[in-house]
Write a protein that holds these residues in place. Structure first.
Motif, PDB file in Angstrom:
ATOM      1  N   VAL A  82       0.856  -1.184   0.000  1.00 25.77           N
ATOM      2  CA  VAL A  82       0.000   0.000   0.000  1.00 25.77           C
ATOM      3  C   VAL A  82       0.896   1.239   0.000  1.00 25.77           C
ATOM      4  O   VAL A  82       1.828   1.348   0.786  1.00 25.77           O
ATOM      5  N   GLY A  83       0.654   2.145  -0.931  1.00 28.12           N
ATOM      6  CA  GLY A  83       1.428   3.374  -1.021  1.00 28.12           C
ATOM      7  C   GLY A  83       2.656   3.280  -1.912  1.00 28.12           C
ATOM      8  O   GLY A  83       3.289   4.290  -2.191  1.00 28.12           O
ATOM      9  N   ASP A  84       3.019   2.092  -2.378  1.00 31.24           N
ATOM     10  CA  ASP A  84       4.193   1.918  -3.244  1.00 31.24           C
ATOM     11  C   ASP A  84       3.791   2.142  -4.709  1.00 31.24           C
ATOM     12  O   ASP A  84       3.731   1.218  -5.519  1.00 31.24           O
ATOM     13  N   THR A  85       3.532   3.381  -5.051  1.00 31.14           N
ATOM     14  CA  THR A  85       3.064   3.737  -6.393  1.00 31.14           C
ATOM     15  C   THR A  85       4.103   3.412  -7.455  1.00 31.14           C
ATOM     16  O   THR A  85       3.748   2.991  -8.563  1.00 31.14           O
ATOM     17  N   THR A  86       5.381   3.568  -7.150  1.00 28.28           N
ATOM     18  CA  THR A  86       6.441   3.292  -8.123  1.00 28.28           C
ATOM     19  C   THR A  86       6.404   1.836  -8.566  1.00 28.28           C
ATOM     20  O   THR A  86       6.470   1.538  -9.766  1.00 28.28           O
ATOM     21  N   ARG A  87       6.265   0.921  -7.618  1.00 31.57           N
ATOM     22  CA  ARG A  87       6.195  -0.513  -7.963  1.00 31.57           C
ATOM     23  C   ARG A  87       4.912  -0.810  -8.743  1.00 31.57           C
ATOM     24  O   ARG A  87       4.927  -1.594  -9.680  1.00 31.57           O
ATOM     25  N   GLY A 111      -9.295  -4.777  -5.304  1.00 34.43           N
ATOM     26  CA  GLY A 111      -8.229  -4.656  -4.321  1.00 34.43           C
ATOM     27  C   GLY A 111      -8.427  -5.645  -3.197  1.00 34.43           C
ATOM     28  O   GLY A 111      -9.518  -5.768  -2.651  1.00 34.43           O
ATOM     29  N   GLN A 112      -7.361  -6.363  -2.848  1.00 34.09           N
ATOM     30  CA  GLN A 112      -7.474  -7.351  -1.779  1.00 34.09           C
ATOM     31  C   GLN A 112      -7.105  -6.726  -0.449  1.00 34.09           C
ATOM     32  O   GLN A 112      -6.101  -6.022  -0.341  1.00 34.09           O
ATOM     33  N   ALA A 113      -7.920  -7.003   0.539  1.00 33.32           N
ATOM     34  CA  ALA A 113      -7.700  -6.533   1.903  1.00 33.32           C
ATOM     35  C   ALA A 113      -8.691  -7.259   2.809  1.00 33.32           C
ATOM     36  O   ALA A 113      -9.720  -7.750   2.336  1.00 33.32           O
ATOM     37  N   ALA A 121     -10.014   1.190  -1.227  1.00 35.35           N
ATOM     38  CA  ALA A 121      -9.001   2.257  -1.223  1.00 35.35           C
ATOM     39  C   ALA A 121      -7.762   1.814  -1.988  1.00 35.35           C
ATOM     40  O   ALA A 121      -7.172   2.595  -2.759  1.00 35.35           O
ATOM     41  N   TYR A 122      -7.361   0.553  -1.821  1.00 33.48           N
ATOM     42  CA  TYR A 122      -6.202   0.028  -2.548  1.00 33.48           C
ATOM     43  C   TYR A 122      -6.499  -0.013  -4.055  1.00 33.48           C
ATOM     44  O   TYR A 122      -5.655   0.352  -4.874  1.00 33.48           O
ATOM     45  N   ALA A 123      -7.704  -0.437  -4.410  1.00 36.44           N
ATOM     46  CA  ALA A 123      -8.100  -0.471  -5.827  1.00 36.44           C
ATOM     47  C   ALA A 123      -8.081   0.938  -6.420  1.00 36.44           C
ATOM     48  O   ALA A 123      -7.643   1.141  -7.556  1.00 36.44           O
ATOM     49  N   ARG A 124      -8.528   1.921  -5.661  1.00 36.02           N
ATOM     50  CA  ARG A 124      -8.512   3.316  -6.111  1.00 36.02           C
ATOM     51  C   ARG A 124      -7.071   3.779  -6.361  1.00 36.02           C
ATOM     52  O   ARG A 124      -6.772   4.447  -7.341  1.00 36.02           O
ATOM     53  N   GLU A 125      -6.163   3.373  -5.474  1.00 37.17           N
ATOM     54  CA  GLU A 125      -4.743   3.710  -5.610  1.00 37.17           C
ATOM     55  C   GLU A 125      -4.146   3.073  -6.874  1.00 37.17           C
ATOM     56  O   GLU A 125      -3.390   3.704  -7.606  1.00 37.17           O
ATOM     57  N   VAL A 126      -4.519   1.831  -7.136  1.00 37.26           N
ATOM     58  CA  VAL A 126      -4.045   1.138  -8.343  1.00 37.26           C
ATOM     59  C   VAL A 126      -4.575   1.833  -9.594  1.00 37.26           C
ATOM     60  O   VAL A 126      -3.853   2.018 -10.577  1.00 37.26           O
ATOM     61  N   ASN A 127      -5.826   2.259  -9.566  1.00 32.50           N
ATOM     62  CA  ASN A 127      -6.400   2.932 -10.732  1.00 32.50           C
ATOM     63  C   ASN A 127      -5.724   4.274 -11.005  1.00 32.50           C
ATOM     64  O   ASN A 127      -5.587   4.685 -12.156  1.00 32.50           O
ATOM     65  N   LYS A 128      -5.285   4.967  -9.956  1.00 32.34           N
ATOM     66  CA  LYS A 128      -4.517   6.201 -10.165  1.00 32.34           C
ATOM     67  C   LYS A 128      -3.164   5.882 -10.787  1.00 32.34           C
ATOM     68  O   LYS A 128      -2.662   6.629 -11.630  1.00 32.34           O
ATOM     69  N   GLY A 153      -2.270  -5.812  -0.219  1.00 34.11           N
ATOM     70  CA  GLY A 153      -1.095  -5.652  -1.062  1.00 34.11           C
ATOM     71  C   GLY A 153      -1.162  -6.296  -2.427  1.00 34.11           C
ATOM     72  O   GLY A 153      -0.137  -6.445  -3.086  1.00 34.11           O
ATOM     73  N   SER A 154      -2.331  -6.650  -2.891  1.00 31.70           N
ATOM     74  CA  SER A 154      -2.444  -7.160  -4.260  1.00 31.70           C
ATOM     75  C   SER A 154      -3.801  -6.771  -4.846  1.00 31.70           C
ATOM     76  O   SER A 154      -4.731  -6.447  -4.119  1.00 31.70           O
ATOM     77  N   ALA A 155      -3.856  -6.813  -6.161  1.00 32.40           N
ATOM     78  CA  ALA A 155      -5.099  -6.455  -6.855  1.00 32.40           C
ATOM     79  C   ALA A 155      -5.206  -7.253  -8.145  1.00 32.40           C
ATOM     80  O   ALA A 155      -4.198  -7.618  -8.763  1.00 32.40           O
TER      81      ALA A 155
END
Length: 164
Positions: A82-87, A111-113, A121-128, A153-155
């Motif tokens: 979570v938060g590792d946008t670069t990866r 998003g898995q959680a 929230a994780y899925a939203r981060e991945v979409n960004k 940590g996965s989607a």
């Protein structure tokens, strides 16, 4: 004699048969009024002269009409903290590199959680991160954030591209 003193009393049940008959008559009239003109139908059934079809000299070089969406999605599995946008951006670029030049119509991201709010929230981060990885591919894509139970940590993504 006592029955003669009482006289005739009106009972609404006596009218039920007449009401049913009137309603049946109205339905019959409506049904007949809905039918087309049989003489006009016979005139339309007569054969007419065949139309002369001229083939176009050359087919159109570019397709016309609205675009459509491919029925089969491109499925991508992403694993990043979570938060590792670069990866996330790196993995998305690698997974979708062969689709460069195409445009995504919509993306479903799961998003898995352990909790639904965290997964969305994780899925939203991945979409960004999608829009950072391939701006031309995902700029106008509609994205939806979903939750899928499991460790954080996965989607899983389902990307639907426009057809060519």
């Amino acid at each position: 004699m006592s029955s003669l003193k009482r006289g005739f009393r009106f009972a609404p049940l006596h009218l039920a048969g007449w009401l049913f008959a009137d309603m049946l008559l109205v339905l019959a009239l409506v049904s007949m009024g809905d039918r087309g003109d049989p003489l006009a139908a016979q005139a339309d059934a007569r054969p007419s002269k065949p139309a002369v079809v001229k083939p176009s000299p050359e087919p159109s070089p570019t397709p016309t009409g609205p675009r459509s969406v491919a029925r089969k999605p491109v499925k991508v599995r992403l694993t990043a903290a979570v938060g590792d946008t670069t990866r996330m951006v790196e993995q998305l670029r690698t997974a979708t590199a062969r689709y460069e030049g195409r445009e995504a119509a919509f993306v479903l991201t799961f998003g898995q959680a352990p909790e639904p709010g965290d997964g969305q929230a994780y899925a939203r981060e991945v979409n960004k991160a999608l829009r950072k990885a391939w701006p031309d591919m995902f700029t106008d894509a509609t994205t939806r954030d979903f939750w899928n139970g499991g460790p954080s940590g996965s989607a899983d993504l389902e990307i639907y591209f426009y057809t060519r």
